[in-house]
Design a protein around this motif. Structure first.
Motif, PDB file in Angstrom:
ATOM      1  N   GLN A 159       0.877  -1.386   0.046  1.00 46.21           N
ATOM      2  CA  GLN A 159       0.079  -0.068  -0.043  1.00 46.21           C
ATOM      3  C   GLN A 159       0.707   1.131  -0.007  1.00 46.21           C
ATOM      4  O   GLN A 159       1.653   1.477   0.668  1.00 46.21           O
ATOM      5  CB  GLN A 159      -0.901  -0.053   1.070  1.00 46.21           C
ATOM      6  CG  GLN A 159      -2.320   0.782   1.067  1.00 46.21           C
ATOM      7  CD  GLN A 159      -2.792   1.285   2.146  1.00 46.21           C
ATOM      8  OE1 GLN A 159      -2.383   0.665   3.260  1.00 46.21           O
ATOM      9  NE2 GLN A 159      -3.787   2.122   2.142  1.00 46.21           N
ATOM     10  N   ASP A 164      -5.828   3.202  -2.511  1.00 45.28           N
ATOM     11  CA  ASP A 164      -6.787   1.945  -2.209  1.00 45.28           C
ATOM     12  C   ASP A 164      -5.709   0.654  -2.738  1.00 45.28           C
ATOM     13  O   ASP A 164      -4.792   0.763  -3.615  1.00 45.28           O
ATOM     14  CB  ASP A 164      -7.992   1.849  -3.176  1.00 45.28           C
ATOM     15  CG  ASP A 164      -9.005   3.135  -2.664  1.00 45.28           C
ATOM     16  OD1 ASP A 164      -8.771   3.412  -1.461  1.00 45.28           O
ATOM     17  OD2 ASP A 164      -9.929   3.467  -3.391  1.00 45.28           O
ATOM     18  N   LEU A 328     -13.896  -0.740  -6.634  1.00 45.82           N
ATOM     19  CA  LEU A 328     -13.221   0.179  -5.780  1.00 45.82           C
ATOM     20  C   LEU A 328     -12.764   1.454  -6.311  1.00 45.82           C
ATOM     21  O   LEU A 328     -13.322   2.716  -6.167  1.00 45.82           O
ATOM     22  CB  LEU A 328     -11.697  -0.318  -5.178  1.00 45.82           C
ATOM     23  CG  LEU A 328     -11.470   0.017  -3.653  1.00 45.82           C
ATOM     24  CD1 LEU A 328     -12.562  -0.408  -2.818  1.00 45.82           C
ATOM     25  CD2 LEU A 328     -10.198  -0.952  -3.474  1.00 45.82           C
ATOM     26  N   ARG A 335     -15.526   9.193  -1.910  1.00 48.11           N
ATOM     27  CA  ARG A 335     -14.720   8.561  -0.605  1.00 48.11           C
ATOM     28  C   ARG A 335     -13.746   9.384  -0.094  1.00 48.11           C
ATOM     29  O   ARG A 335     -12.828   9.881  -0.976  1.00 48.11           O
ATOM     30  CB  ARG A 335     -14.494   7.082  -1.011  1.00 48.11           C
ATOM     31  CG  ARG A 335     -14.224   6.190   0.337  1.00 48.11           C
ATOM     32  CD  ARG A 335     -14.400   4.779   0.086  1.00 48.11           C
ATOM     33  NE  ARG A 335     -14.220   4.390  -1.256  1.00 48.11           N
ATOM     34  CZ  ARG A 335     -13.174   4.320  -1.997  1.00 48.11           C
ATOM     35  NH1 ARG A 335     -11.965   4.428  -1.138  1.00 48.11           N
ATOM     36  NH2 ARG A 335     -12.942   3.826  -3.116  1.00 48.11           N
ATOM     37  N   SER A 338      -9.119   5.809   2.344  1.00 45.88           N
ATOM     38  CA  SER A 338      -8.807   4.864   1.406  1.00 45.88           C
ATOM     39  C   SER A 338      -8.979   3.392   2.000  1.00 45.88           C
ATOM     40  O   SER A 338      -9.303   3.265   3.198  1.00 45.88           O
ATOM     41  CB  SER A 338      -7.127   5.001   1.331  1.00 45.88           C
ATOM     42  OG  SER A 338      -6.407   4.751   2.500  1.00 45.88           O
ATOM     43  N   LYS A 339      -9.083   2.399   1.166  1.00 46.28           N
ATOM     44  CA  LYS A 339      -9.651   1.372   1.352  1.00 46.28           C
ATOM     45  C   LYS A 339      -8.743   0.202   1.060  1.00 46.28           C
ATOM     46  O   LYS A 339      -7.857   0.337   0.114  1.00 46.28           O
ATOM     47  CB  LYS A 339     -10.967   0.892   0.591  1.00 46.28           C
ATOM     48  CG  LYS A 339     -12.197   1.224   1.332  1.00 46.28           C
ATOM     49  CD  LYS A 339     -13.488   0.655   0.596  1.00 46.28           C
ATOM     50  CE  LYS A 339     -14.731   1.019   1.207  1.00 46.28           C
ATOM     51  NZ  LYS A 339     -16.011   0.633   0.569  1.00 46.28           N
ATOM     52  N   ILE A 341      -8.738  -4.025   0.479  1.00 39.46           N
ATOM     53  CA  ILE A 341      -9.179  -5.139   0.621  1.00 39.46           C
ATOM     54  C   ILE A 341      -8.390  -6.418   0.499  1.00 39.46           C
ATOM     55  O   ILE A 341      -7.414  -6.511  -0.384  1.00 39.46           O
ATOM     56  CB  ILE A 341     -10.135  -5.327  -0.751  1.00 39.46           C
ATOM     57  CG1 ILE A 341     -11.105  -3.937  -0.695  1.00 39.46           C
ATOM     58  CG2 ILE A 341     -10.713  -6.500  -0.835  1.00 39.46           C
ATOM     59  CD1 ILE A 341     -12.038  -4.311  -1.606  1.00 39.46           C
TER      60      ILE A 341
ATOM     61  N   ASN B   2      -8.737  10.038  -2.993  1.00 41.27           N
ATOM     62  CA  ASN B   2      -7.428   9.422  -2.398  1.00 41.27           C
ATOM     63  C   ASN B   2      -6.215  10.158  -2.992  1.00 41.27           C
ATOM     64  O   ASN B   2      -5.240   9.474  -2.792  1.00 41.27           O
ATOM     65  CB  ASN B   2      -7.435   7.989  -2.559  1.00 41.27           C
ATOM     66  CG  ASN B   2      -7.503   7.570  -3.842  1.00 41.27           C
ATOM     67  OD1 ASN B   2      -7.533   8.161  -4.909  1.00 41.27           O
ATOM     68  ND2 ASN B   2      -7.929   6.336  -4.057  1.00 41.27           N
TER      69      ASN B   2
END
Lengths: 366, 366
Positions: A159, A164, A328, A335, A338-339, A341, B2
């Motif tokens: 990351q 994301d 995403l 959004r 941050s995501k 997965i 982001n």
DNA sequence: TGAACAAACCGTAACGGTTCAGAACACGGT
DNA sequence: ACCGTGTTCTGAACCGTTACGGTTTGTTCA
């Protein structure tokens, strides 16, 4: 030109409006908001459009105004054959394409060969976001994509700050696999891995090169192997690792050959991809080694052909990976956070792994 | 969002020019024609750009002005898994991607499911041309693409009026293959084929459906088989043809099962793709039929896994097919006449074809 | 000394649309 | 006659850039 009936100059929305004696707005509405004008007029507009060979509003101009390109970019800084020949990568591509299809947006493959410093294509791609897949950590194309004022989703990569990310836990999955091999009793193992860096090295890869690998996935898998085997009392320096720049079944075979020629006492070959493992399987057959009686072989990814061959491997949901990345990205609009997965993986024990041949075990016997 | 450091409103070339006190032209030149301004000023422009978070000219606006989208569209009106799961199709994709990479343009996968009448995505794709692959003859998406004022190249499809076309001679190749099977002595054969139309029919396909097939490739191959077998005295009505809508190895297996259940005396199974043939191979194994002693199985395409399995098949240069399509499209600018490229194919006799089992031959004896 | 020319920079006009705030008109109700 | 309410259509601004045809400044050379 091979389009029939192309007039001297393509008709535009404006010329169509002029021909009809209506405003441009009205023509635009005829295409985008049918309820904003009378059905008769709309019909007249469409008919005239057909007569003039006008195929509808220009996509690029529309994109400029609406600030939507209607496509997401896939950054694949690989030798393309790398991406297309590996069913696992193709699975990601498919998942991503599915997500895009659902959203009705295009998926643009953005070119950028590794080692090629030309990032123009990345800067010039008309896309609403990027999915970055299988790119070395320090790639200038990745850098260029991050520069662009569009959201970015990173697949199979560590990351980055607020990005994301989608990917499996490569380390944990590899630890499981390694424990399976260790648990079977193997202590004399060899490893076949994919490209570790953009410079070709079709040879053994020693510690420094392993740790310096620019490809996160390979680095993570090797690190996990190192960790597990050292925990089992196998010094990592004693484990030969053979690297291949290209990624075809034949490369796996030649890598296996190189490794086994030099280390014939190896009882297990751990491959960081199924493709390599399939090659190793072929090479084993060529040498008259029975799998798994004489040699254990494992892969990684869980591609169809591996399943059909009964390969012991780690299955990862590649399709879901691509889909998740797409969703995403396409839902990234508003959004803030941050995501990340993390996808599940599953150790699939097939018919290519078994305890080491007893003869060999004497080497380690009391 | 982001992206870090995104200012309230993205900087534009104009705002950058204002900040610098120079004209927009100069800023544009700083990016596109470095020789048009002094190195010092250019450096200042680029520095200010970085400070303002300006990542370079907006691709969409640029496209509008230059009338170049910098991408070609690939129209794949398939269930996407169709396109991605078949290595032959992936090969075409790869070749096309390679051609695009060479030219520094993107490749946009344009969504459009079969049966889905929504052609908006085709109309809205910002591309400089289309490659149409594996699309039924009467597809609205194809129609929509042809409408657009950009060049189009058709792959594996009958030539349309003035369009460019790339593809093998499916008929001739299939005739070769069929003659091989006939030459071995087979008279009791069955055929497994891919989807013939957009409506699902996982069952036997009779003559009318065969001839009415919307997929050119399948139609051509079936027609060639019919021609060859009838020439050999085998009435085509006696040849069972089983169709599968989906295209996985398992589908080939189930098709083989369906066919063999009903026609156990068949001595050869001709499949219109390697994927189906691989499935048939698996099913034969399951039934305890030895290949080729008890059953001959042939494929089509020459994919890697088929080669590894020793399948008798027709090899076609899929990579070249994609490349040729790309080159044709990208070089289509000024050309007047349309081009047709016919690719060579090669019959590859493997270990899955042999004369029919003698027991069966009695059925045809004197 | 001044003509000729190159280098460096600029102004304007597209490129082909979408969008939003109205204008014009028709219609029914009061 | 007046008002409110739709419906249908229009005008003008705007999206961010590059193409084109300049102008300005400085240098060279006869």
């Amino acid at each position: 030109m091979n389009r029939p009936m192309r007039s001297r100059r393509q008709a535009t929305l404006a010329s169509l409006a002029a021909e009809l004696g209506v405003s441009r707005t009205t023509v635009s509405n005829a295409y985008n908001r049918p309820d904003q004008l009378s059905p008769e007029l709309r019909k007249r507009v469409l008919e005239t459009a057909k007569r003039l060979g006008y195929a509808g509003p220009d996509p690029v101009a529309r994109s400029l105004r609406t600030r939507k390109a209607g496509a997401v970019g896939l950054l694949l800084t690989e030798n393309l054959s790398y991406a297309f020949r590996d069913p696992a990568a193709v699975g990601v591509l498919e998942g991503l394409a599915l997500a895009c299809e659902d959203a009705g947006v295009g998926l643009t493959l953005v070119p950028g060969s590794p080692g090629n410093e030309d990032v123009a294509a990345v800067q010039r791609a008309g896309v609403d976001g990027f999915v970055v897949y299988s790119v070395p950590d320090d790639d200038p194309h990745l850098e260029a994509a991050l520069q662009r004022p569009v959201p970015t989703v990173i697949v199979d990569q560590p990351q980055l700050d607020g990005m994301d990310r989608v990917g499996p836990d490569d380390e944990a999955a590899t630890v499981d696999l390694a424990n399976h091999v260790v648990g079977l009793g193997h202590r004399q193992v060899g490893v076949l891995c994919m490209r570790l860096s953009s410079d070709r090295n079709d040879d053994f890869a020693f510690l420094y090169r392993q740790q310096d690998a620019h490809y996160h996935v390979q680095r993570a898998r090797l690190a996990a192997l190192q960790r597990t085997f050292e925990a089992a009392g196998v010094p990592w320096e004693s484990v030969p690792v053979v690297e291949r720049f290209d990624h075809h079944v034949d490369d796996g075979a030649s890598a296996a050959r190189q490794l086994l020629d030099k280390h014939p006492r190896v009882t297990a070959l751990i491959c960081t991809s199924d493709i390599l493992a399939l090659g190793a399987l072929a090479e084993a057959g060529r040498r008259g080694l029975r799998v798994p009686a004489d040699l254990t072989i494992t892969g990684f990814d869980g591609i169809g052909e591996a399943t059909r061959a009964g390969l012991t491997t780690v299955h990862q949901p590649v399709l879901e990976k691509g889909k998740a990345a797409g969703k995403l990205l396409l839902g990234a609009g508003d959004r803030v956070a941050s995501k990340v997965i993390t996808l599940p993986t599953e150790l699939r024990v097939g018919t290519t792994s078994a305890p080491p041949r007893t003869a060999e075990q004497h080497w380690f016997g009391p």
